[in-house]
Motif scaffolding. Structure first.
Motif, PDB file in Angstrom:
ATOM      1  N   SER A  21       0.838  -1.192   0.000  1.00  0.00           N
ATOM      2  CA  SER A  21       0.000   0.000   0.000  1.00  0.00           C
ATOM      3  C   SER A  21       0.871   1.240   0.000  1.00  0.00           C
ATOM      4  O   SER A  21       1.963   1.250   0.575  1.00  0.00           O
ATOM      5  CB  SER A  21      -0.904   0.025   1.236  1.00  0.00           C
ATOM      6  N   THR A  23       0.061   5.268   0.798  1.00  0.00           N
ATOM      7  CA  THR A  23      -0.905   6.301   1.162  1.00  0.00           C
ATOM      8  C   THR A  23      -0.342   7.668   0.827  1.00  0.00           C
ATOM      9  O   THR A  23       0.803   7.982   1.180  1.00  0.00           O
ATOM     10  CB  THR A  23      -1.240   6.217   2.650  1.00  0.00           C
ATOM     11  N   TRP A  53      -4.220   8.325 -11.630  1.00  0.00           N
ATOM     12  CA  TRP A  53      -5.042   8.358 -10.428  1.00  0.00           C
ATOM     13  C   TRP A  53      -6.526   8.320 -10.768  1.00  0.00           C
ATOM     14  O   TRP A  53      -7.294   7.624 -10.130  1.00  0.00           O
ATOM     15  CB  TRP A  53      -4.697   9.612  -9.628  1.00  0.00           C
ATOM     16  N   ASN A  56      -7.831   5.321 -14.534  1.00  0.00           N
ATOM     17  CA  ASN A  56      -7.415   3.931 -14.504  1.00  0.00           C
ATOM     18  C   ASN A  56      -6.581   3.494 -15.703  1.00  0.00           C
ATOM     19  O   ASN A  56      -6.634   2.331 -16.096  1.00  0.00           O
ATOM     20  CB  ASN A  56      -8.642   3.000 -14.369  1.00  0.00           C
ATOM     21  N   SER A  71      -3.580  -0.791  -8.445  1.00  0.00           N
ATOM     22  CA  SER A  71      -4.937  -0.247  -8.356  1.00  0.00           C
ATOM     23  C   SER A  71      -4.934   0.934  -7.397  1.00  0.00           C
ATOM     24  O   SER A  71      -3.974   1.149  -6.662  1.00  0.00           O
ATOM     25  CB  SER A  71      -5.917  -1.318  -7.874  1.00  0.00           C
ATOM     26  N   THR A  72      -6.021   1.692  -7.426  1.00  0.00           N
ATOM     27  CA  THR A  72      -6.145   2.836  -6.529  1.00  0.00           C
ATOM     28  C   THR A  72      -7.479   2.791  -5.790  1.00  0.00           C
ATOM     29  O   THR A  72      -8.456   2.204  -6.274  1.00  0.00           O
ATOM     30  CB  THR A  72      -6.063   4.170  -7.298  1.00  0.00           C
ATOM     31  N   ASP A  73      -7.486   3.393  -4.616  1.00  0.00           N
ATOM     32  CA  ASP A  73      -8.717   3.648  -3.878  1.00  0.00           C
ATOM     33  C   ASP A  73      -8.715   5.136  -3.558  1.00  0.00           C
ATOM     34  O   ASP A  73      -8.056   5.577  -2.616  1.00  0.00           O
ATOM     35  CB  ASP A  73      -8.773   2.808  -2.606  1.00  0.00           C
ATOM     36  N   THR A  75     -10.958   7.036  -2.359  1.00  0.00           N
ATOM     37  CA  THR A  75     -11.572   7.389  -1.079  1.00  0.00           C
ATOM     38  C   THR A  75     -10.579   7.276   0.072  1.00  0.00           C
ATOM     39  O   THR A  75     -10.738   7.924   1.102  1.00  0.00           O
ATOM     40  CB  THR A  75     -12.787   6.510  -0.792  1.00  0.00           C
ATOM     41  N   LYS A  76      -9.560   6.457  -0.110  1.00  0.00           N
ATOM     42  CA  LYS A  76      -8.539   6.263   0.924  1.00  0.00           C
ATOM     43  C   LYS A  76      -7.210   6.916   0.557  1.00  0.00           C
ATOM     44  O   LYS A  76      -6.220   6.746   1.284  1.00  0.00           O
ATOM     45  CB  LYS A  76      -8.326   4.771   1.183  1.00  0.00           C
ATOM     46  N   THR A  78      -5.074   6.012  -1.554  1.00  0.00           N
ATOM     47  CA  THR A  78      -4.117   4.919  -1.487  1.00  0.00           C
ATOM     48  C   THR A  78      -3.988   4.227  -2.842  1.00  0.00           C
ATOM     49  O   THR A  78      -4.986   4.023  -3.532  1.00  0.00           O
ATOM     50  CB  THR A  78      -4.538   3.899  -0.418  1.00  0.00           C
ATOM     51  N   TYR A  80      -2.358   0.635  -4.494  1.00  0.00           N
ATOM     52  CA  TYR A  80      -1.981  -0.708  -4.078  1.00  0.00           C
ATOM     53  C   TYR A  80      -1.161  -1.389  -5.167  1.00  0.00           C
ATOM     54  O   TYR A  80      -1.283  -1.093  -6.349  1.00  0.00           O
ATOM     55  CB  TYR A  80      -3.227  -1.548  -3.800  1.00  0.00           C
TER      56      TYR A  80
END
Length: 124
Positions: A21, A23, A53, A56, A71-73, A75-76, A78, A80
């Motif tokens: 991860s 962040t 970001w 995709n 991959s990205t999140d 909302t976090k 972050t 990965y």
């Protein structure tokens, strides 16, 4: 200033999996490219994967295609890196990187911001 903090590294047996991860905090850009690189002892830093970001768009290094997934999140804040079927040659310090823009990129000098790295060690 942008800060990147990696986590998730460790010692794993060959054939195992890890999820790294990264962040992101601080000043972020609406157009951001995230990348993962790795560096084994005595080797140059090697491109692993890059992702836009938002949108995709993804690119992988030839040596990791099929085993690594970026991959990205949002909302976090972050990004990965899922690593499957780990092999001893995957042993390295893995670094997260970021830069402003839309083009996914595979050269370390194209990234302005870097994390401190996380160690991945694969035993045979």
């Amino acid at each position: 200033q942008v800060q990147l903090v990696e986590s998730g590294g460790g010692l794993v047996q060959a054939g195992g999996s890890l999820r790294l991860s990264c962040t992101v905090s601080g000043r972020t850009f609406s157009r951001t490219i995230m990348g993962w690189f790795r560096q084994a002892p005595g080797n140059e830093r090697e491109f692993v994967a890059s992702i836009r970001w938002i949108g995709n768009v993804i690119n992988y290094g030839d040596s990791v295609k099929g085993r690594f997934t970026i991959s990205t999140d949002i909302t976090k804040n972050t990004v990965y890196l899922q690593i499957n079927s780990l092999q001893p040659e995957d042993t390295a310090v893995y670094y997260c990187a970021a830069d402003q823009g839309l083009r996914v990129r595979d050269k370390d000098y194209e990234y302005a911001y870097w994390g401190q790295g996380t160690q991945v060690t694969v035993s045979s």
